[in-house]
Design an enzyme around this catalytic site. Structure first.
Site, PDB file in Angstrom:
ATOM      1  N   CYS A 146      -2.704  -2.312   7.063  1.00  0.00           N
ATOM      2  CA  CYS A 146      -2.636  -3.145   8.923  1.00  0.00           C
ATOM      3  C   CYS A 146      -2.730  -1.888   9.016  1.00  0.00           C
ATOM      4  CB  CYS A 146      -0.284  -2.974   9.152  1.00  0.00           C
ATOM      5  SG  CYS A 146       0.229  -2.011   8.403  1.00  0.00           S
ATOM      6  N   GLU A 196       1.546  -1.127  -0.475  1.00  0.00           N
ATOM      7  CA  GLU A 196       0.018   0.228  -0.150  1.00  0.00           C
ATOM      8  C   GLU A 196       0.692   1.335  -0.071  1.00  0.00           C
ATOM      9  OE1 GLU A 196      -0.285  -2.575   1.728  1.00  0.00           O
ATOM     10  OE2 GLU A 196      -2.295  -2.350   2.713  1.00  0.00           O
TER      11      GLU A 196
END
Length: 151
Positions: free
Chosen positions: A82, A54
């Site tokens: 996360c 990401e």
């Protein structure tokens, strides 16, 4: 293209990460139907704990746009982000997060914590489970092979 089409592209990036010995996670940033950022996990090879798929995709998209803010963009990722990645997504002002497999150990979109459901400044729409079985199967197979090699 639809969410599943973009997730298939993210899975190709996940496969590339696995080929390098990384956990198979891939991510894309899409704005106005155009892929403007791509990323795959790289923390092992780069010795960088922030080199999640990401974050790499966000960096790529921000460089392409010449701006660290990406309002209206959608981030596609094969695994639930996360807390670190959720924070980066919020700071980038991503409009939508679409992920495949839930992360029951570190997921920050509802599996362990829900950072997008808090009173933090920016809220993205979160869509879970797009091609979740396929995304989860890649991760399960990767960790199964790793366990066999270890022991």
């Amino acid at each position: 293209m639809n969410d599943a089409d973009y997730m298939r592209e993210a899975l190709v990036l996940a496969d590339a990460a696995e080929a390098r010995g990384e956990v198979p996670v891939g991510a894309l940033v899409v704005m106005d139907g155009v892929v403007i950022g791509r990323g795959s996990n790289q923390p092992i090879g780069t010795h960088d704990p922030t080199a999640h798929a990401e974050v790499i995709a966000l960096r790529d998209a921000a460089a392409a746009r010449g701006n660290y803010r990406l309002p209206g963009a959608t981030l596609y990722v094969t695994l639930e982000p996360c807390a670190m990645c959720a924070g980066a997504i919020m700071h980038a002002r991503i409009g939508r997060v679409v992920y495949g497999a839930r992360d029951l150990k570190t997921g920050a979109c509802g599996s362990v914590v829900d950072l997008f459901g808090t009173k933090l400044n920016h809220h993205a729409e979160v869509i879970e489970g797009v091609m979740g079985d396929e995304c989860g199967a890649r991760l399960s197979a990767f960790f199964s092979r790793r366990r066999k090699m270890a022991g």
